[in-house]
Structure formats: structure tokens, C-alpha cells
Design an enzyme around this catalytic site. Structure first.
Site, PDB file in Angstrom:
ATOM      1  N   GLU A 151      -6.979  -7.272  -1.682  1.00  0.00           N
ATOM      2  CA  GLU A 151      -7.727  -7.143  -0.433  1.00  0.00           C
ATOM      3  C   GLU A 151      -9.180  -6.828  -0.753  1.00  0.00           C
ATOM      4  OE1 GLU A 151      -6.096  -4.401   2.387  1.00  0.00           O
ATOM      5  OE2 GLU A 151      -4.139  -5.391   2.482  1.00  0.00           O
TER       6      GLU A 151
ATOM      7  N   GLU B 236       0.828  -1.213   0.000  1.00  0.00           N
ATOM      8  CA  GLU B 236       0.000   0.000   0.000  1.00  0.00           C
ATOM      9  C   GLU B 236       0.860   1.259   0.000  1.00  0.00           C
ATOM     10  OE1 GLU B 236      -3.986  -1.607   2.244  1.00  0.00           O
ATOM     11  OE2 GLU B 236      -2.337  -0.961   3.520  1.00  0.00           O
TER      12      GLU B 236
END
Length: 622
Positions: free
Chosen positions: A267, A183
Site C-alpha cells: 500500500e 494489517e
């Protein structure tokens, strides 16, 4: 001469055949022609995330079998750097920390494995996976092209790859992909004072380290679909976290991956994370089923984050930060409203998703494993209690003119008792703007009040007389694990303590209380002052073992050890009102419970057969 020629010709033919075979050899797992290929055939990843440090090792196989029985083909796990480097240079990959065993167990169950090693992981985990002592090096800056930091990262990656390289699929193991960083796009967006070029230099160096030390399976990155510019890495597949729109997903990945797939959501959230003092977040089953069916219909690979959350045992939980709260500490429970709950039970969400995956399988899915047996323990009394102030008597404090941080005291987690005696009267407002994170204030061992970062309560009115002793018991409630505030993670008291705007300096005494193990103490019967911090102990006997839930609704705030294992933090404000006790940490015969209670000593221990995770009292109930 003819014999020599024939022999040479035979050798040449064998050599050329070997060359042709190697050129045509099918890779075990690869990204090719816009698809994932497993042994040369198209493969769609249906994965669930589970973190082995959040589950007792004895339960790994059960939880993995639960995933297989739901219809998944892959398990994804983060690797937490600070879980394995227990102190600088001291690495542990054994016992509960045996990453190889976890990977091999997944293979035994019939699951492929995706590894997300960071070095930064987020994960609602203390400091996003970084060892706390990195902050002691003033020349080191995390998540940047910084030599001191990258040197530490490489030490970690060397140790990590020793565990996973032999278990990659091209060596007969189940590991099919490895993530580079994590991320990073959101971090780039938040730290625009650093150039994009500098950001990308750093992330690409992490990729290069992974390759240098033996990673041969495909690499990938994961970011929000609008954040690929900062987060993507050349040579790694970009994947889009949380993206529900298939067109947006494909467009984002196409732009940064040669105009084609494969397309993956690394995710997808069937639940969500939870903080102390905030409502427990729920995600509707029908919404999760609907989105899963959309992914499946469109041949999208995806990973449920989380399929099984588990527990933030001991001091492993992290924290968030936003403009309304200087800190949002995460619960001990990492249940996450996941399809497999904290204790490993199949939820209605699990059952509904299993029906979806059964439609994809020609063969009947494996039977759902039986849940671990649950017991309740007959109510019993605390037999030993001692004030914390007595426990530290005789210990030599650290003395300094100003309060020192946890890091300066060489302490990662736990508590510090800051103490000062006064030689003149003081009356007014005590202010600790540099509190990190929670404190109870005492004068002559009498509680004056509580301070905390959650609702930015940094001051209280006090009156001190000549000869009085001020004690401030400060707790680290978990380092921030997400966003740019991860760079501001020093704990304890990090700025001057003031009374009526005047600094209180000189002669500060500091007692460190790491609670890495419960303190030994010769308990003596005595009256315990009300609202005094105490350590407590009791024994209980069992004729059978099983999972159970410690009912903490009559407790205040503190931590619990069962047979020497720290099962986590409780706090009466909720929403969590129970602590999960794994049955494998109990034993037939004598067991010991030990409690550090910070607010109001309790005398009775109760267990129940289910978790309570949605009973919010709030800070107003403190």
C-alpha cells in the site's frame, strides 16, 4: 521378448522424460532467489488498487483500461466477505458481485491480479468486511484463535476459493498472489492482552485454510514495517505498507524473509481516506511522483492504494475511532484523491504518473480511454412527500422493556425508530450514552434536537408532559473497520435511556427501517411539518444518459435511491456536497428518484457536471 523389452524401454524413457520435465518446469509466477519471477524472468509489480464493489460492473473495463494506459501491469482488489454473504449461508457472486468476471476483465485488458481476501480487510468498508451478524453469536470473537469465528472464516474461504482458484496464473488465469489476513500486526500491537503466540496461531490458521482450499500462487502479508513481528506469517512474503524509506523497507523484509527480497510496498498512498465533518485530505502530485520514482529506481514492487477509489454505495461505508471522536464515519465518496477520480476521470496526478511509467516502456502506452459522458439534468420538483411517522402507521413494532440494538432486532443497516409514550410529566436532561451512532429526537413529532457520536453529544434538555410521545430516530453510520474498537460494533441504542439520571424503562416500541429497498407508500397531498423526517419521490425524463452529480447542498441528511439503487448517504455538514450518479443506472425516458430526508425536506432537485468534495460546513452548521 525383444519387442516387449523395447516397448518397456520406450515407456520408461517417456516416463523419465516426464519426470525430468516436471522437475525443470518453470512456475508461471513464483518467489525465488529474492525476486518475483514471471515465467522464469524477473518481474516488478506496478499495481493499482481498485475494488470492484465500488464501481458499477459496466465501468470495470473502462477503469482497468485507465490503469493499463497509465503504465501499470497489475490490479489489486480486496474481496469483501459481507458483500457476498448477503445473509447467513446465502452467497451471491453474480451481477455486480461477479468476482470472476472482474478478474477475467482484468486479464482481457492485459493486467495481472492480486487478491486481498482478508477475511478482515479494513478498506474503510462496513465492519472491515465482516458480516454484521457474526456479533449475534456470543461465543464468537473476531480476529482470534476462536473456533466459532474460524468456522465462519472457513465457510467464507471455501466460497472465495471457488471463484479464484480456477483463475490463478498456474491455471491460465491472471491471479499472481493472494494475501493472508490484513494489517494484522497493528491489531496485535493494540491487543497486547492476547499473547503473541495466540495471535500467530490464528493468522497461520487463515493461511492454512487458503492453502487447504486450493491457493497455489504465492501468499503475502501487509503491515507497517515496524509491525512484522505480529503480522508476518511463515510461508508468506511480508510487505510493508506506506514505507517510503528503501533501507527500512529492505531491512524489515530481510529480517522476516530469509534475509532477502523481493521487496514490495503493498500500500503506497497517493491520496487518503475522508470522514464526514472533517476536511477532505489531499496529497500533492509532486510528492507522489517523487516517491514513485524512488521505488522504480530501486526496483521496488508497489501498489497504489488507491489508484481508483470509486463510491461507497448504499450502506457500505465504514468508520474509524479515535480518542477525540467516538466515531469518524467515512464519506459516501471514496474518491481518495486518487489518480483516477471517483467518476473515472484522469486527474493531473494520473497524467504526471503516466509520464513516469512511459519512460519505462519501450512501446508507447495505450491511449487514455475517453471519460464517460457527463450530463446535467434540468432542475425539477419533488412531486410526492410523506412524513415518516405516517409511513410506519399500521406497522407492528417490537416491544421490550429496554431499547434493543440493531443486532437484537436482526437489522444490519439503516435506521430504527425508538418510541415511548409517557403517563406522567418529565423535565430535564435526556441522556443516551449508548447511542450508536446518530439520532434525531422528537416529542409529538416535533423535533427537539440531534445527538451524535462524532462530537460525543449524548444529551439534550427536554420537557415531556403526560400523554406525550417520545420518538428517537437512530441511524447506523457504518461499523468501525480498523483497530481494536472493531470489537465494539453493536448499533442502535445499547444502554438505558435516562432522564435526569433515571432509567426510562418498560413499553419501548421499535420500528425497523432497513431501507434495503425504498418503502412503497400511497402518497397523499398534505402539509409537511418543518424538520420532519420524510420520504420523497419524483420522476424525471431523459433523452440521453450519462454520469451526473446530484447537488445536495440544499438538503439536510439522508439517502437517495435512483431507479431503485441506493447511491449513498448525504449530509449537509460536508465536506461532500454531491452524490455521484453513474450513467449506467439512468435510462432514456422515465426515471425515478426517491429520498429519505431526516432533517429538512427539500422541494427542488438539481444536478451539476462535477463533484463537490471539499466544502466543509462542520457540525456547527447543523
Amino acid at each position: 521378448m525383444k519387442k516387449i523389452f523395447r516397448k518397456f524401454s520406450t515407456i520408461l524413457l517417456i516416463f523419465l522424460s516426464g519426470v525430468m520435465f516436471s522437475q525443470n518446469k518453470i512456475s508461471a509466477f513464483e518467489i525465488k532467489n529474492g525476486s518475483f519471477l514471471l515465467h522464469g524472468k524477473p518481474f516488478t509489480i506496478h499495481s493499482g488498487e481498485m475494488h470492484y464493489p465500488r464501481v458499477p460492473k459496466e465501468y470495470w473495463k473502462h477503469r482497468l483500461q485507465m490503469m493499463k494506459a497509465m503504465g501499470l501491469n497489475t490490479v489489486t482488489t480486496y474481496v469483501f466477505w459481507n458483500y457476498h454473504e448477503e445473509s447467513p449461508g446465502q452467497w451471491n457472486f453474480s451481477g455486480e458481485k461477479d468476482l470472476k468476471k472482474f478478474i477475467k476483465t482484468a486479464q482481457e485488458v492485459g493486467l495481472y491480479v492480486i487478491i486481498r481476501p482478508g477475511p478482515y480487510v479494513c478498506a474503510e468498508w462496513e465492519f472491515g468486511g465482516y458480516p454484521w451478524w457474526l456479533q449475534k453469536n456470543r461465543n464468537l470473537e473476531i480476529r482470534t484463535d476462536n473456533k466459532a469465528f474460524l468456522d465462519e472464516c472457513e465457510k467464507y474461504i471455501i466460497q472465495l476459493t471457488k471463484q479464484i482458484v480456477p483463475l490463478q496464473i498456474d491455471r491460465g488465469g491472471p491471479v499472481i498472489m493472494v494475501q493472508a489476513e490484513n494489517e494484522f500486526g497493528s491489531y496485535v500491537e493494540q491487543r497486547k492482552e492476547i499473547s503473541l503466540q495466540a495471535h500467530r496461531r490464528y493468522s497461520h490458521k487463515i493461511k492454512d485454510m487458503l492453502l487447504k482450499h486450493g491457493i497455489t500462487v504465492p501468499l503475502f502479508t501487509s503491515d507497517g514495517s515496524s509491525l512484522f513481528k505480529g503480522g508476518s506469517i511463515e510461508g508468506a512474503l511480508p510487505t510493508a505498507n506506506g514505507e517510503s524509506d528503501i533501507d527500512v523497507l529492505k531491512k524489515s523484509i530481510n529480517e522476516y524473509h530469509n534475509g532477502k527480497g523481493p521487496y514490495m510496498v503493498a500500500e503506497y498512498y497517493p491520496g487518503w481516506l475522508d470522514h464526514w465533518a472533517e476536511p477532505f485530505v489531499k496529497v500533492k502530485t509532486e510528492d507522489v511522483v517523487k516517491q514513485s520514482e524512488i521505488y522504480i529506481k530501486n526496483n521496488i514492487s508497489f501498489n497504489y492504494y488507491m489508484i481508483h477509489g470509486g463510491t461507497n454505495f448504499a450502506f457500505t461505508s465504514g468508520a474509524n475511532y479515535d480518542k477525540d471522536h467516538d466515531i469518524q464515519p467515512d464519506l459516501t465518496s471514496y474518491d481518495y484523491d486518487a489518480p483516477i477520480n471517483e467518476a473515472g476521470w484522469a486527474t493531473p496526478k494520473y497524467t504526471a504518473l503516466r509520464s513516469v511509467f512511459q519512460k519505462l516502456n519501450n512501446n508507447k502506452l495505450p491511449e487514455i480511454p475517453q471519460p464517460i459522458k457527463v450530463i446535467t439534468i434540468p432542475e425539477f420538483k419533488i412531486s410526492k412527500t410523506a412524513p415518516l411517522f405516517d409511513v410506519i402507521k399500521g406497522r407492528k413494532p417490537v416491544v421490550n422493556n429496554q431499547p434493543l440494538s440493531f443486532e437484537d432486532l436482526n437489522l444490519g443497516s439503516g435506521y430504527v425508530l425508538y418510541r415511548r409514550k409517557f403517563d406522567q410529566n418529565q423535565k430535564g436532561t435526556l441522556e443516551i450514552k449508548g447511542l450508536r451512532d446518530y439520532a434525531v429526537v422528537y416529542i409529538n413529532e416535533k423535533k427537539m434536537g440531534e445527538l451524535n457520536r462524532i462530537d460525543k453529544k449524548y444529551d439534550l434538555d427536554i420537557e415531556i408532559r403526560k400523554g406525550d410521545r417520545l420518538d428517537i430516530l437512530v441511524e447506523n453510520m457504518g461499523r468501525i473497520n480498523y483497530g481494536s474498537e472493531i470489537n465494539h460494533n453493536i448499533k442502535g441504542i445499547i444502554s438505558p435511556v435516562k432522564i435526569n439520571e433515571n432509567e426510562v424503562s418498560e413499553n419501548w416500541e421499535m420500528f425497523t427501517l432497513p431501507f434495503d429497498r425504498f418503502p412503497d407508500y400511497d402518497y397523499k397531498l398534505k402539509n409537511i411539518p418543518q424538520n420532519s423526517p420524510v420520504i420523497q419521490e419524483a420522476e424525471f425524463n431523459l433523452t440521453e444518459t450519462g454520469d451526473t452529480f446530484l447537488d445536495t447542498r440544499d438538503f439536510g441528511k439522508g439517502i437517495v435511491f435512483i431507479n431503485g439503487k441506493n447511491i449513498g448517504r448525504y449530509w449537509k455538514i460536508g465536506p461532500q456536497q454531491t452524490l455521484y450518479v453513474p450513467g449506467v443506472w439512468l435510462k432514456k425516458g422515465k426515471n425515478v428518484i426517491q429520498i429519505f430526508e431526516q432533517l429538512n425536506p427539500n422541494t427542488t432537485i438539481k444536478t451539476i457536471d462535477h463533484p463537490i468534495l471539499e466544502q466543509l460546513v462542520g457540525l456547527g452548521g447543523m
